[in-house]
Scaffold this motif. Structure first.
Motif, PDB file in Angstrom:
ATOM      1  N   VAL A 129       0.840  -1.204   0.000  1.00 53.80           N
ATOM      2  CA  VAL A 129       0.000   0.000   0.000  1.00 53.80           C
ATOM      3  C   VAL A 129       0.874   1.253   0.000  1.00 53.80           C
ATOM      4  CG1 VAL A 129      -1.573   1.378   1.435  1.00 53.80           C
ATOM      5  CG2 VAL A 129      -2.033  -1.061   1.035  1.00 53.80           C
ATOM      6  N   LEU A 130       1.896   1.255   0.827  1.00 51.82           N
ATOM      7  CA  LEU A 130       2.797   2.407   0.874  1.00 51.82           C
ATOM      8  C   LEU A 130       3.478   2.619  -0.474  1.00 51.82           C
ATOM      9  CD1 LEU A 130       4.305   1.861   4.418  1.00 51.82           C
ATOM     10  CD2 LEU A 130       3.031   3.889   3.681  1.00 51.82           C
ATOM     11  N   ASN A 131       3.868   1.539  -1.113  1.00 52.24           N
ATOM     12  CA  ASN A 131       4.487   1.660  -2.434  1.00 52.24           C
ATOM     13  C   ASN A 131       3.486   2.205  -3.458  1.00 52.24           C
ATOM     14  OD1 ASN A 131       6.694   1.054  -4.441  1.00 52.24           O
ATOM     15  ND2 ASN A 131       5.074  -0.251  -5.262  1.00 52.24           N
ATOM     16  N   ALA A 132       2.234   1.714  -3.399  1.00 54.43           N
ATOM     17  CA  ALA A 132       1.201   2.204  -4.325  1.00 54.43           C
ATOM     18  C   ALA A 132       0.941   3.693  -4.108  1.00 54.43           C
ATOM     19  CB  ALA A 132      -0.081   1.403  -4.128  1.00 54.43           C
ATOM     20  N   TRP A 133       0.951   4.117  -2.850  1.00 53.34           N
ATOM     21  CA  TRP A 133       0.757   5.534  -2.521  1.00 53.34           C
ATOM     22  C   TRP A 133       1.908   6.385  -3.053  1.00 53.34           C
ATOM     23  CZ3 TRP A 133       3.904   7.439   1.799  1.00 53.34           C
ATOM     24  CH2 TRP A 133       3.724   8.796   2.066  1.00 53.34           C
ATOM     25  N   LEU A 134       3.133   5.962  -2.800  1.00 54.22           N
ATOM     26  CA  LEU A 134       4.286   6.723  -3.278  1.00 54.22           C
ATOM     27  C   LEU A 134       4.306   6.790  -4.801  1.00 54.22           C
ATOM     28  CD1 LEU A 134       6.960   5.288  -0.824  1.00 54.22           C
ATOM     29  CD2 LEU A 134       6.124   7.651  -0.852  1.00 54.22           C
ATOM     30  N   LEU A 135       3.986   5.685  -5.445  1.00 52.46           N
ATOM     31  CA  LEU A 135       3.955   5.656  -6.905  1.00 52.46           C
ATOM     32  C   LEU A 135       2.874   6.597  -7.436  1.00 52.46           C
ATOM     33  CD1 LEU A 135       5.105   4.396  -9.466  1.00 52.46           C
ATOM     34  CD2 LEU A 135       3.477   2.510  -9.201  1.00 52.46           C
ATOM     35  N   GLY A 136       1.734   6.631  -6.755  1.00 59.98           N
ATOM     36  CA  GLY A 136       0.673   7.548  -7.160  1.00 59.98           C
ATOM     37  C   GLY A 136       1.092   9.000  -7.046  1.00 59.98           C
ATOM     38  N   LEU A 137       1.795   9.325  -5.957  1.00 59.28           N
ATOM     39  CA  LEU A 137       2.280  10.698  -5.796  1.00 59.28           C
ATOM     40  C   LEU A 137       3.322  11.050  -6.859  1.00 59.28           C
ATOM     41  CD1 LEU A 137       2.669  11.128  -1.915  1.00 59.28           C
ATOM     42  CD2 LEU A 137       0.771  11.832  -3.382  1.00 59.28           C
ATOM     43  N   THR A 169      13.183   7.608   4.057  1.00 57.38           N
ATOM     44  CA  THR A 169      13.782   7.166   2.793  1.00 57.38           C
ATOM     45  C   THR A 169      13.952   8.360   1.859  1.00 57.38           C
ATOM     46  OG1 THR A 169      11.639   6.717   1.747  1.00 57.38           O
ATOM     47  CG2 THR A 169      12.677   4.904   2.976  1.00 57.38           C
ATOM     48  N   GLU A 170      14.899   8.239   0.955  1.00 53.32           N
ATOM     49  CA  GLU A 170      15.126   9.306  -0.019  1.00 53.32           C
ATOM     50  C   GLU A 170      13.916   9.442  -0.954  1.00 53.32           C
ATOM     51  OE1 GLU A 170      17.163  12.459  -1.817  1.00 53.32           O
ATOM     52  OE2 GLU A 170      17.389  11.428   0.105  1.00 53.32           O
ATOM     53  N   ARG A 171      13.279   8.332  -1.240  1.00 50.20           N
ATOM     54  CA  ARG A 171      12.102   8.379  -2.107  1.00 50.20           C
ATOM     55  C   ARG A 171      11.032   9.289  -1.517  1.00 50.20           C
ATOM     56  NH1 ARG A 171       8.228   3.241  -3.876  1.00 50.20           N
ATOM     57  NH2 ARG A 171       7.171   4.320  -5.623  1.00 50.20           N
ATOM     58  N   TRP A 172      10.780   9.153  -0.214  1.00 53.21           N
ATOM     59  CA  TRP A 172       9.792  10.006   0.424  1.00 53.21           C
ATOM     60  C   TRP A 172      10.289  11.447   0.526  1.00 53.21           C
ATOM     61  CZ3 TRP A 172       5.359  11.754   1.319  1.00 53.21           C
ATOM     62  CH2 TRP A 172       5.142  12.718   2.316  1.00 53.21           C
ATOM     63  N   ARG A 173      11.551  11.638   0.859  1.00 49.21           N
ATOM     64  CA  ARG A 173      12.063  13.000   1.033  1.00 49.21           C
ATOM     65  C   ARG A 173      11.931  13.819  -0.251  1.00 49.21           C
ATOM     66  NH1 ARG A 173      15.537  10.554   4.978  1.00 49.21           N
ATOM     67  NH2 ARG A 173      16.976   9.789   3.384  1.00 49.21           N
ATOM     68  N   LEU A 174      12.131  13.194  -1.390  1.00 47.27           N
ATOM     69  CA  LEU A 174      11.973  13.901  -2.662  1.00 47.27           C
ATOM     70  C   LEU A 174      10.532  14.373  -2.862  1.00 47.27           C
ATOM     71  CD1 LEU A 174      14.161  11.642  -4.984  1.00 47.27           C
ATOM     72  CD2 LEU A 174      14.661  14.000  -4.294  1.00 47.27           C
ATOM     73  N   LEU A 175       9.586  13.515  -2.481  1.00 48.85           N
ATOM     74  CA  LEU A 175       8.179  13.895  -2.600  1.00 48.85           C
ATOM     75  C   LEU A 175       7.805  14.949  -1.568  1.00 48.85           C
ATOM     76  CD1 LEU A 175       6.744  10.326  -3.193  1.00 48.85           C
ATOM     77  CD2 LEU A 175       6.659  12.218  -4.835  1.00 48.85           C
TER      78      LEU A 175
END
Length: 374
Positions: free
Chosen positions: A178-186, A251-257
């Motif tokens: 779910v978290l991955n789907a959310w990040l991908l959506g953003l 995570t860097e992925r979240w920090r970028l968003l």
């Protein structure tokens, strides 16, 4: 002058948003919803097919709209859509000041897609769009079940800039998905030019139903000490989900968003009414306190909290090791975690479908009665 209850206020001050797991037109028109905002620190509402089925059985507040729908000759599916989206729209308006005061974080009202489409991604995305447009309020959340097919829909709906409540999460593995789907959506929303600050999401992690299923299996276990584990798995599971949440935000992925304006997808503790009378009635509230979370409660649980709940700060972050040990012990007692969560997802989805069918039948009967008198 109304005052906030000190127990609910303490929970809110500990970083937990209190949402009511119920909605009806009577709550809206009677002023009860506004009263809960003013006296119980309630900052949002969640709904599901079961809640609407119960609300629509009380036909009084819906009589006028049902008469109008009967005169128009709409079918039962459309009638349910019109009835439920109106309730959610009006509830959104009640919570509009909270939404504004919290910069969009709270003041949220959820409405769920037809659960019969939960394993059909395209149908779910289409209905999510239609629901968001029909409610027409910035503070609506579209609820999408976290089935495998639902993950694709969650990404697609968020990518269009629509805020989502991901529901029916039981397993830690599925929560990671779910978290991955959310990040991908953003990420897709950002690429499409949407303002990330306007896209909100929560992930509804179910709690008490885990204990119900695990405890049933523990009772059948011949393993020594199995009985001592009763009532422990639900909190342990949810607490480990919070660890996954905080790890994701590191995570860097979240920090970028986040640098682009994104808001965290908050964990929402659902199914927090205690089903086992041997357990404390506020167990899934006071045992799940941590910053940046939501607890959606049936009114009975909310009132129990207000009456005698004791909030003692963060009860999650220091319990990770204990929670790991509990789930390990449950496994050693012969309870198959993966089978438990698969069973719960299948049963949970079927309950939603059954409630939806009940809702359709309730509205069908009401429409037929009004048509026969016109």
């Amino acid at each position: 002058m109304t005052e906030q209850n000190q127990n609910t206020q303490a929970l809110a001050e500990a970083g937990v948003s209190i949402w009511l797991d119920d909605l009806s037109r009577h709550r809206i028109t009677s002023g009860n919803l506004q009263e809960l905002i003013q006296t119980r620190s309630v900052t949002g509402v969640t709904t599901n097919p079961s809640i609407f089925a119960a609300a629509l059985k009380d036909g009084g507040p819906y009589r006028e709209q049902l008469q109008e729908l009967a005169r128009e000759g709409v079918d039962v599916e459309r009638a349910v859509f019109e009835l439920t989206t109106r309730d959610v729209r009006e509830a959104c308006d009640v919570f509009a000041p909270v939404h504004q005061q919290t910069d969009g974080v709270d003041g949220r009202v959820s409405i769920e897609v037809d659960p019969r489409s939960a394993r059909e991604a395209e149908a779910t995305v289409s209905e999510a769009r239609e629901l968001a447009a029909a409610v027409g309020r910035d503070n609506v959340l579209i609820k999408i079940p976290a089935t495998t097919e639902g993950l694709e829909a969650i990404t697609a709906v968020l990518a269009e800039g629509i805020s989502v409540n991901v529901t029916l999460i039981f397993s830690l593995t599925r929560y990671r998905e779910v978290l991955n789907a959310w990040l991908l959506g953003l990420e897709q929303a950002l690429a499409a030019g949407h303002a990330l600050k306007d896209i909100h999401s929560v992930a509804s992690f179910f709690v008490s139903r885990v204990d119900t299923e695990v405890d049933r299996r523990l009772d059948a276990s011949s393993s020594p000490g199995a009985g001592d584990l009763r009532g422990l798995a639900g909190l342990a599971n949810a607490r480990l989900a919070y660890r996954i949440f905080t790890d994701t935000l590191d995570t860097e992925r979240w920090r970028l968003l986040a640098d682009a304006g994104a808001r965290p997808q908050r964990p929402l503790w659902a199914s927090t009414g205690t089903k086992d009378p041997a357990l404390p009635d506020t167990l899934y509230v006071t045992g799940l306190v941590a910053p940046g979370t939501v607890n959606t409660m049936p009114e009975k649980t909310l009132e129990a909290l207000a009456d005698h709940g004791v909030v003692q700060g963060d009860t999650i972050s220091s319990a990770y090791e204990t929670s790991d040990r509990i789930l390990d012990s449950v496994g050693h007692a012969g309870v198959d975690y993966q089978d438990v969560v698969r069973t719960l997802e299948d049963e949970g989805l079927q309950k939603f479908v059954d409630s939806w069918q009940e809702l359709l039948q309730t509205v069908r009967t009401a429409l037929d009665q009004h048509r026969s008198t016109t």
